[in-house]
Design a protein around this motif. Structure first.
Motif, PDB file in Angstrom:
ATOM      1  N   LEU A 202       0.845  -1.186   0.000  1.00 39.39           N
ATOM      2  CA  LEU A 202       0.000   0.000   0.000  1.00 39.39           C
ATOM      3  C   LEU A 202       0.884   1.241   0.000  1.00 39.39           C
ATOM      4  O   LEU A 202       1.762   1.373   0.859  1.00 39.39           O
ATOM      5  CB  LEU A 202      -0.908   0.007   1.243  1.00 39.39           C
ATOM      6  CG  LEU A 202      -1.818   1.228   1.416  1.00 39.39           C
ATOM      7  CD1 LEU A 202      -2.841   1.314   0.285  1.00 39.39           C
ATOM      8  CD2 LEU A 202      -2.534   1.181   2.768  1.00 39.39           C
ATOM      9  N   GLU A 203       0.668   2.099  -0.989  1.00 35.94           N
ATOM     10  CA  GLU A 203       1.320   3.412  -0.991  1.00 35.94           C
ATOM     11  C   GLU A 203       0.289   4.390  -0.457  1.00 35.94           C
ATOM     12  O   GLU A 203      -0.683   4.726  -1.138  1.00 35.94           O
ATOM     13  CB  GLU A 203       1.745   3.812  -2.411  1.00 35.94           C
ATOM     14  CG  GLU A 203       2.875   2.968  -2.984  1.00 35.94           C
ATOM     15  CD  GLU A 203       4.168   3.076  -2.159  1.00 35.94           C
ATOM     16  OE1 GLU A 203       4.476   4.187  -1.674  1.00 35.94           O
ATOM     17  OE2 GLU A 203       4.844   2.045  -2.005  1.00 35.94           O
ATOM     18  N   LEU A 204       0.475   4.818   0.779  1.00 36.17           N
ATOM     19  CA  LEU A 204      -0.528   5.618   1.472  1.00 36.17           C
ATOM     20  C   LEU A 204      -0.153   7.093   1.381  1.00 36.17           C
ATOM     21  O   LEU A 204       0.871   7.504   1.918  1.00 36.17           O
ATOM     22  CB  LEU A 204      -0.573   5.169   2.932  1.00 36.17           C
ATOM     23  CG  LEU A 204      -1.622   5.791   3.833  1.00 36.17           C
ATOM     24  CD1 LEU A 204      -3.014   5.335   3.425  1.00 36.17           C
ATOM     25  CD2 LEU A 204      -1.354   5.410   5.288  1.00 36.17           C
ATOM     26  N   PRO A 205      -0.978   7.899   0.713  1.00 34.44           N
ATOM     27  CA  PRO A 205      -0.672   9.337   0.671  1.00 34.44           C
ATOM     28  C   PRO A 205      -0.959   9.962   2.036  1.00 34.44           C
ATOM     29  O   PRO A 205      -2.002   9.691   2.632  1.00 34.44           O
ATOM     30  CB  PRO A 205      -1.639   9.874  -0.392  1.00 34.44           C
ATOM     31  CG  PRO A 205      -2.770   8.899  -0.427  1.00 34.44           C
ATOM     32  CD  PRO A 205      -2.235   7.571   0.026  1.00 34.44           C
ATOM     33  N   SER A 244       5.022   4.020   2.561  1.00 36.43           N
ATOM     34  CA  SER A 244       4.948   2.743   1.863  1.00 36.43           C
ATOM     35  C   SER A 244       4.824   1.621   2.885  1.00 36.43           C
ATOM     36  O   SER A 244       5.626   1.523   3.804  1.00 36.43           O
ATOM     37  CB  SER A 244       6.212   2.610   1.002  1.00 36.43           C
ATOM     38  OG  SER A 244       6.544   1.262   0.853  1.00 36.43           O
ATOM     39  N   LEU A 245       3.775   0.810   2.732  1.00 39.54           N
ATOM     40  CA  LEU A 245       3.509  -0.275   3.674  1.00 39.54           C
ATOM     41  C   LEU A 245       3.462  -1.598   2.914  1.00 39.54           C
ATOM     42  O   LEU A 245       2.876  -1.673   1.820  1.00 39.54           O
ATOM     43  CB  LEU A 245       2.169  -0.050   4.388  1.00 39.54           C
ATOM     44  CG  LEU A 245       2.040   1.262   5.176  1.00 39.54           C
ATOM     45  CD1 LEU A 245       0.594   1.495   5.589  1.00 39.54           C
ATOM     46  CD2 LEU A 245       2.943   1.244   6.410  1.00 39.54           C
ATOM     47  N   ARG A 246       4.070  -2.628   3.475  1.00 44.66           N
ATOM     48  CA  ARG A 246       3.981  -3.963   2.862  1.00 44.66           C
ATOM     49  C   ARG A 246       3.818  -4.999   3.961  1.00 44.66           C
ATOM     50  O   ARG A 246       4.621  -5.068   4.899  1.00 44.66           O
ATOM     51  CB  ARG A 246       5.225  -4.288   2.047  1.00 44.66           C
ATOM     52  CG  ARG A 246       5.194  -5.729   1.506  1.00 44.66           C
ATOM     53  CD  ARG A 246       6.422  -6.093   0.710  1.00 44.66           C
ATOM     54  NE  ARG A 246       6.397  -5.452  -0.599  1.00 44.66           N
ATOM     55  CZ  ARG A 246       7.353  -5.636  -1.525  1.00 44.66           C
ATOM     56  NH1 ARG A 246       8.393  -6.410  -1.249  1.00 44.66           N
ATOM     57  NH2 ARG A 246       7.252  -5.044  -2.686  1.00 44.66           N
ATOM     58  N   ALA A 247       2.757  -5.801   3.845  1.00 45.09           N
ATOM     59  CA  ALA A 247       2.521  -6.867   4.815  1.00 45.09           C
ATOM     60  C   ALA A 247       3.487  -8.016   4.577  1.00 45.09           C
ATOM     61  O   ALA A 247       3.989  -8.210   3.466  1.00 45.09           O
ATOM     62  CB  ALA A 247       1.083  -7.363   4.709  1.00 45.09           C
ATOM     63  N   GLY A 248       3.758  -8.793   5.621  1.00 46.02           N
ATOM     64  CA  GLY A 248       4.564 -10.004   5.497  1.00 46.02           C
ATOM     65  C   GLY A 248       3.718 -11.161   4.992  1.00 46.02           C
ATOM     66  O   GLY A 248       2.756 -10.964   4.234  1.00 46.02           O
ATOM     67  N   ASP A 249       4.059 -12.379   5.445  1.00 44.63           N
ATOM     68  CA  ASP A 249       3.357 -13.578   4.955  1.00 44.63           C
ATOM     69  C   ASP A 249       1.958 -13.712   5.546  1.00 44.63           C
ATOM     70  O   ASP A 249       1.140 -14.477   5.039  1.00 44.63           O
ATOM     71  CB  ASP A 249       4.167 -14.834   5.300  1.00 44.63           C
ATOM     72  CG  ASP A 249       5.497 -14.861   4.552  1.00 44.63           C
ATOM     73  OD1 ASP A 249       5.596 -14.178   3.505  1.00 44.63           O
ATOM     74  OD2 ASP A 249       6.437 -15.538   5.026  1.00 44.63           O
ATOM     75  N   GLY A 250       1.693 -13.019   6.624  1.00 52.92           N
ATOM     76  CA  GLY A 250       0.375 -13.074   7.252  1.00 52.92           C
ATOM     77  C   GLY A 250      -0.351 -11.756   7.076  1.00 52.92           C
ATOM     78  O   GLY A 250       0.223 -10.782   6.571  1.00 52.92           O
ATOM     79  N   PRO A 251      -1.618 -11.718   7.481  1.00 53.13           N
ATOM     80  CA  PRO A 251      -2.345 -10.450   7.428  1.00 53.13           C
ATOM     81  C   PRO A 251      -1.759  -9.463   8.439  1.00 53.13           C
ATOM     82  O   PRO A 251      -1.199  -9.870   9.456  1.00 53.13           O
ATOM     83  CB  PRO A 251      -3.776 -10.834   7.805  1.00 53.13           C
ATOM     84  CG  PRO A 251      -3.662 -12.128   8.532  1.00 53.13           C
ATOM     85  CD  PRO A 251      -2.421 -12.816   8.029  1.00 53.13           C
ATOM     86  N   ALA A 252      -1.869  -8.184   8.142  1.00 52.65           N
ATOM     87  CA  ALA A 252      -1.315  -7.154   9.013  1.00 52.65           C
ATOM     88  C   ALA A 252      -2.415  -6.207   9.465  1.00 52.65           C
ATOM     89  O   ALA A 252      -3.384  -5.966   8.739  1.00 52.65           O
ATOM     90  CB  ALA A 252      -0.226  -6.369   8.285  1.00 52.65           C
ATOM     91  N   ARG A 253      -2.248  -5.701  10.674  1.00 56.72           N
ATOM     92  CA  ARG A 253      -3.139  -4.641  11.154  1.00 56.72           C
ATOM     93  C   ARG A 253      -2.273  -3.548  11.773  1.00 56.72           C
ATOM     94  O   ARG A 253      -1.355  -3.839  12.550  1.00 56.72           O
ATOM     95  CB  ARG A 253      -4.133  -5.161  12.185  1.00 56.72           C
ATOM     96  CG  ARG A 253      -4.944  -4.010  12.802  1.00 56.72           C
ATOM     97  CD  ARG A 253      -6.276  -4.422  13.359  1.00 56.72           C
ATOM     98  NE  ARG A 253      -6.156  -5.612  14.155  1.00 56.72           N
ATOM     99  CZ  ARG A 253      -7.165  -6.462  14.356  1.00 56.72           C
ATOM    100  NH1 ARG A 253      -8.342  -6.253  13.828  1.00 56.72           N
ATOM    101  NH2 ARG A 253      -6.979  -7.529  15.101  1.00 56.72           N
ATOM    102  N   LEU A 254      -2.590  -2.307  11.436  1.00 53.80           N
ATOM    103  CA  LEU A 254      -1.817  -1.141  11.872  1.00 53.80           C
ATOM    104  C   LEU A 254      -2.760  -0.075  12.400  1.00 53.80           C
ATOM    105  O   LEU A 254      -3.920  -0.001  11.978  1.00 53.80           O
ATOM    106  CB  LEU A 254      -1.077  -0.514  10.685  1.00 53.80           C
ATOM    107  CG  LEU A 254      -0.380  -1.449   9.709  1.00 53.80           C
ATOM    108  CD1 LEU A 254       0.013  -0.694   8.455  1.00 53.80           C
ATOM    109  CD2 LEU A 254       0.844  -2.016  10.372  1.00 53.80           C
TER     110      LEU A 254
END
Ligand code: MN
Length: 328
Positions: A202-205, A244-254
């Protein structure tokens, strides 16, 4: 919730210096909330390296806790001044009651926003059917022009959600990715929950004038290329037009927190935000006087109806007068 530390330190909070282009990873401090079967929270704000992100001045992250083991949440009536409490859950439910007559259930994905102004009291109790409790308790410092206002409470059960490929963004304060929360903010800031599918990018503006914190609940997550493990917070200085956000092998929550660097120095002690040691000591004295009188008459904080028990006495005040420290 309340800061339930038995001997909380008085903390001077100031906007901290920028750290350059790379994220700064902030480690949480484990804080037991006291009681027989106490919940332990992970506190990322305030801490020595950084006490404010915009006006966000407190971040306690907890769970997922098995309520049968932790005992859940049962925080008796306690006071607040000079801040907003932002209650945000991922799992479970909490009943909020306050001294201006609010009685609401805090549920995942819904915002319960209490603006203390000059003074309010509230209780927070996890519901009997809650088996797992998981969320964040956040405080926002009020600027000088708003901190002596009358207390208020807002409930927002419908919040805007932005969906992109592999990501969902729920905005609870301010504006992000074109979505605007209806919640009342007193300084320019943003708060949002983001969930990412495994491997999603995800490219978060973001607002370039803001500094940001990315609290990782489920991770790890790559934040601008930096690995941030669960329970850590990545801090980003002003000047970023995107994250810039990138999840690993599992789902991510931020949880994303951001805002314009707060222009005022604040003093935090227990559940009070003020501008001086004398102010927080006066707030403590006012609360203890109300408690001692059994909440007879119209006090600064007031009685919380509907809580089956007594109110929370304030800890012994710090005996060392805190001096403002240099901006770092
Ligand atoms: Mn509270």
């Amino acid at each position: 919730m309340s800061n339930l530390e038995p001997a909380p330190a008085e903390v001077m909070c100031s906007a901290s210096a920028a750290v350059g282009a790379r994220p700064q990873v902030l480690e949480p401090r484990l804080v037991p909330l006291g009681g027989v079967r106490a919940m332990t929270v992970r506190r990322t704000l305030p801490q020595r390296a950084r006490s404010l992100i915009g006006a966000w001045c407190f971040c306690d992250h907890y769970g997922p806790d098995d309520v049968a083991v932790s005992g859940g949440m049962d925080v008796p009536p306690h006071p607040h001044t000079g801040l907003q409490t932002v209650s945000w859950l991922f799992e479970g439910a909490i009943d909020h009651r306050d001294s201006i007559g609010s009685a609401v259930r805090v549920r995942p994905g819904q915002l319960q926003l209490m603006t203390a102004g000059r003074g309010i009291a509230h209780s927070e109790v996890s519901t009997p059917d809650t088996t797992r409790l998981h969320g964040v308790q956040l405080w926002v410092a009020l600027p000088d022009g708003a901190r002596d206002a009358a207390p208020a409470f807002e409930s927002h059960t419908e919040l805007p959600v932005v969906e992109t490929a592999g990501a969902r963004i729920r905005v609870f304060m301010g504006e992000l990715a074109g979505a605007v929360s209806p919640a009342r903010c007193f300084t320019p800031l943003v708060g949002a929950e983001l969930t990412l599918d495994p491997g999603a990018d995800l490219e978060l503006p973001v607002e370039a004038a803001f500094e940001h914190g990315v609290l990782v609940d489920a991770g790890p997550v790559l934040v601008d290329g930096e690995v941030v493990e669960a329970d850590r917070m990545a801090y980003l200085s002003p000047g970023h037009e995107g994250i810039s956000l990138r999840a690993g092998d599992g789902p991510a929550r931020l949880v994303l927190l951001g805002g314009e660097p707060f222009a005022e120095d604040i003093v935090m002690w227990w559940n009070f935000v003020g501008r001086s040691h004398e102010e927080v000591v006066a707030a403590r004295a006012a609360w203890m006087a109300e408690l001692g009188s059994g909440f007879a008459g119209a006090g600064r904080f007031g009685r919380v109806p509907g809580y089956p028990g007594g109110a929370l006495p304030a800890p012994v005040p710090p005996n060392v007068r805190l001096r403002p420290r240099e901006r770092r």
